[in-house]
Design a protein around this motif. Sequence first.
Motif, PDB file in Angstrom:
ATOM      1  N   GLU A 164     -21.611  -7.122 -14.581  1.00 36.30           N
ATOM      2  CA  GLU A 164     -20.895  -7.797 -15.672  1.00 36.30           C
ATOM      3  C   GLU A 164     -19.538  -7.143 -15.934  1.00 36.30           C
ATOM      4  N   ARG A 165     -19.494  -5.823 -15.911  1.00 33.72           N
ATOM      5  CA  ARG A 165     -18.217  -5.126 -16.150  1.00 33.72           C
ATOM      6  C   ARG A 165     -17.255  -5.357 -14.995  1.00 33.72           C
ATOM      7  N   ARG A 166     -17.745  -5.220 -13.774  1.00 37.01           N
ATOM      8  CA  ARG A 166     -16.867  -5.392 -12.610  1.00 37.01           C
ATOM      9  C   ARG A 166     -16.327  -6.825 -12.510  1.00 37.01           C
ATOM     10  N   ALA A 167     -17.066  -7.782 -13.044  1.00 37.33           N
ATOM     11  CA  ALA A 167     -16.634  -9.185 -12.994  1.00 37.33           C
ATOM     12  C   ALA A 167     -15.354  -9.428 -13.798  1.00 37.33           C
ATOM     13  N   VAL A 168     -15.085  -8.597 -14.810  1.00 37.95           N
ATOM     14  CA  VAL A 168     -13.875  -8.777 -15.621  1.00 37.95           C
ATOM     15  C   VAL A 168     -12.761  -7.812 -15.227  1.00 37.95           C
ATOM     16  N   ALA A 169     -13.041  -6.924 -14.281  1.00 35.02           N
ATOM     17  CA  ALA A 169     -12.085  -5.862 -13.926  1.00 35.02           C
ATOM     18  C   ALA A 169     -10.879  -6.390 -13.158  1.00 35.02           C
ATOM     19  N   THR A 170      -9.705  -5.875 -13.520  1.00 36.59           N
ATOM     20  CA  THR A 170      -8.525  -6.066 -12.671  1.00 36.59           C
ATOM     21  C   THR A 170      -8.300  -4.801 -11.837  1.00 36.59           C
ATOM     22  N   HIS A 171      -8.866  -3.680 -12.307  1.00 31.72           N
ATOM     23  CA  HIS A 171      -8.789  -2.403 -11.585  1.00 31.72           C
ATOM     24  C   HIS A 171     -10.133  -1.695 -11.746  1.00 31.72           C
ATOM     25  N   VAL A 172     -10.639  -1.091 -10.676  1.00 31.32           N
ATOM     26  CA  VAL A 172     -11.896  -0.323 -10.735  1.00 31.32           C
ATOM     27  C   VAL A 172     -11.616   1.109 -10.302  1.00 31.32           C
ATOM     28  N   ILE A 173     -12.056   2.050 -11.125  1.00 34.24           N
ATOM     29  CA  ILE A 173     -12.002   3.474 -10.781  1.00 34.24           C
ATOM     30  C   ILE A 173     -13.428   3.906 -10.460  1.00 34.24           C
ATOM     31  N   ASP A 174     -13.664   4.311  -9.219  1.00 27.93           N
ATOM     32  CA  ASP A 174     -14.988   4.791  -8.808  1.00 27.93           C
ATOM     33  C   ASP A 174     -15.076   6.263  -9.188  1.00 27.93           C
ATOM     34  N   ASN A 175     -15.885   6.558 -10.196  1.00 27.14           N
ATOM     35  CA  ASN A 175     -15.977   7.931 -10.702  1.00 27.14           C
ATOM     36  C   ASN A 175     -17.276   8.610 -10.269  1.00 27.14           C
ATOM     37  N   ASP A 176     -17.737   8.259  -9.074  1.00 27.78           N
ATOM     38  CA  ASP A 176     -18.981   8.817  -8.563  1.00 27.78           C
ATOM     39  C   ASP A 176     -18.723   9.965  -7.578  1.00 27.78           C
ATOM     40  N   GLN A 177     -17.461  10.241  -7.312  1.00 24.98           N
ATOM     41  CA  GLN A 177     -17.110  11.297  -6.358  1.00 24.98           C
ATOM     42  C   GLN A 177     -16.669  12.551  -7.126  1.00 24.98           C
ATOM     43  N   ASP A 178     -15.951  13.427  -6.462  1.00 29.16           N
ATOM     44  CA  ASP A 178     -15.457  14.629  -7.129  1.00 29.16           C
ATOM     45  C   ASP A 178     -14.279  14.256  -8.028  1.00 29.16           C
ATOM     46  N   PRO A 179     -13.955  15.097  -9.036  1.00 28.74           N
ATOM     47  CA  PRO A 179     -12.861  14.801  -9.957  1.00 28.74           C
ATOM     48  C   PRO A 179     -11.520  14.554  -9.253  1.00 28.74           C
ATOM     49  N   ALA A 180     -11.264  15.250  -8.165  1.00 27.83           N
ATOM     50  CA  ALA A 180      -9.994  15.072  -7.454  1.00 27.83           C
ATOM     51  C   ALA A 180      -9.843  13.641  -6.954  1.00 27.83           C
ATOM     52  N   SER A 181     -10.937  13.026  -6.526  1.00 26.59           N
ATOM     53  CA  SER A 181     -10.908  11.640  -6.066  1.00 26.59           C
ATOM     54  C   SER A 181     -10.531  10.710  -7.213  1.00 26.59           C
ATOM     55  N   THR A 182     -11.100  10.961  -8.383  1.00 30.19           N
ATOM     56  CA  THR A 182     -10.783  10.143  -9.562  1.00 30.19           C
ATOM     57  C   THR A 182      -9.315  10.316  -9.936  1.00 30.19           C
ATOM     58  N   VAL A 183      -8.833  11.550  -9.905  1.00 32.15           N
ATOM     59  CA  VAL A 183      -7.422  11.822 -10.230  1.00 32.15           C
ATOM     60  C   VAL A 183      -6.508  11.037  -9.297  1.00 32.15           C
ATOM     61  N   ARG A 184      -6.820  11.023  -8.009  1.00 27.96           N
ATOM     62  CA  ARG A 184      -5.990  10.279  -7.039  1.00 27.96           C
ATOM     63  C   ARG A 184      -6.004   8.781  -7.339  1.00 27.96           C
ATOM     64  N   GLN A 185      -7.170   8.253  -7.692  1.00 24.62           N
ATOM     65  CA  GLN A 185      -7.270   6.824  -8.024  1.00 24.62           C
ATOM     66  C   GLN A 185      -6.440   6.493  -9.266  1.00 24.62           C
ATOM     67  N   VAL A 186      -6.470   7.380 -10.251  1.00 27.50           N
ATOM     68  CA  VAL A 186      -5.692   7.150 -11.478  1.00 27.50           C
ATOM     69  C   VAL A 186      -4.200   7.213 -11.177  1.00 27.50           C
ATOM     70  N   GLU A 187      -3.787   8.122 -10.292  1.00 33.65           N
ATOM     71  CA  GLU A 187      -2.373   8.208  -9.915  1.00 33.65           C
ATOM     72  C   GLU A 187      -1.898   6.896  -9.296  1.00 33.65           C
ATOM     73  N   LYS A 188      -2.710   6.332  -8.399  1.00 31.41           N
ATOM     74  CA  LYS A 188      -2.359   5.031  -7.785  1.00 31.41           C
ATOM     75  C   LYS A 188      -2.307   3.927  -8.839  1.00 31.41           C
ATOM     76  N   LEU A 189      -3.268   3.941  -9.737  1.00 30.12           N
ATOM     77  CA  LEU A 189      -3.314   2.944 -10.804  1.00 30.12           C
ATOM     78  C   LEU A 189      -2.075   3.054 -11.692  1.00 30.12           C
ATOM     79  N   TRP A 190      -1.705   4.293 -12.046  1.00 29.22           N
ATOM     80  CA  TRP A 190      -0.537   4.493 -12.916  1.00 29.22           C
ATOM     81  C   TRP A 190       0.730   3.947 -12.240  1.00 29.22           C
ATOM     82  N   ALA A 191       0.840   4.150 -10.961  1.00 29.46           N
ATOM     83  CA  ALA A 191       2.002   3.629 -10.235  1.00 29.46           C
ATOM     84  C   ALA A 191       2.089   2.109 -10.364  1.00 29.46           C
ATOM     85  N   LYS A 192       0.924   1.427 -10.329  1.00 23.90           N
ATOM     86  CA  LYS A 192       0.906  -0.030 -10.501  1.00 23.90           C
ATOM     87  C   LYS A 192       1.259  -0.437 -11.933  1.00 23.90           C
ATOM     88  N   LEU A 193       0.657   0.272 -12.887  1.00 27.00           N
ATOM     89  CA  LEU A 193       0.857  -0.085 -14.298  1.00 27.00           C
ATOM     90  C   LEU A 193       2.296   0.169 -14.751  1.00 27.00           C
TER      91      LEU A 193
END
Length: 195
Positions: A164-193
């Motif tokens: 249900e949550r993913r169905a409304v998402a325009t961006h998904v951050i997969d936070n199941d990996q190490d924190p560094a992976s999440t940080v990299r995903q947020v950096e890419k997202l910030w560049a888009k935003l």
Amino acid sequence: MARIALTGGIASGKSFVADQLREHGAIIIDSDVLAREVVEPGTPGLAAIVERFGPEILTKKGTLDRPKLGSIIFSDDDARADLNAIVHPLVRERSMELEAEAPEGAIVVHVIPLLVETGLDKNFEEIIVVDVPRKVQVKRLMHRNDLSMEEARKRVRAQATRVERRAVATHVIDNDQDPASTVRQVEKLWAKLSG
């Protein structure tokens, strides 16, 4: 200014992602923080909760007894709906005030855990979903809140599903990996935003 929301299930890592966005320059309006603010002693919000749940919902110091309230609302759908009917309008009102105060051109991100459940997803052009498997949520919640597995599962089940949550998402951050992976995903997202 595009209206941006950030959501995810309980114990998915929304706060970590919000902190990363804040470091990049986003203005964060966190519904959980506001939900605490609108039920502080002396507020109409706390008075309404006491009226609905009784004075035993308060600590000896007159503050909201959150563990006691949690045990009630996660076992009773009607009680949870009543609490939401009290708190959510107050939080929405306060979040709109804060959004209006943001400087022109600012990237404002509303952190709303129950975005899908409350139907508020329709109010945002961009929706960031922080996603983790349910078993990860349960494990983190047991550790973070010192809950039994059944208590943690009950809280996870009380929310929207990953689908249900993913169905409304325009961006998904997969936070199941190490924190560094999440940080990299947020950096890419910030560049888009911010681009």
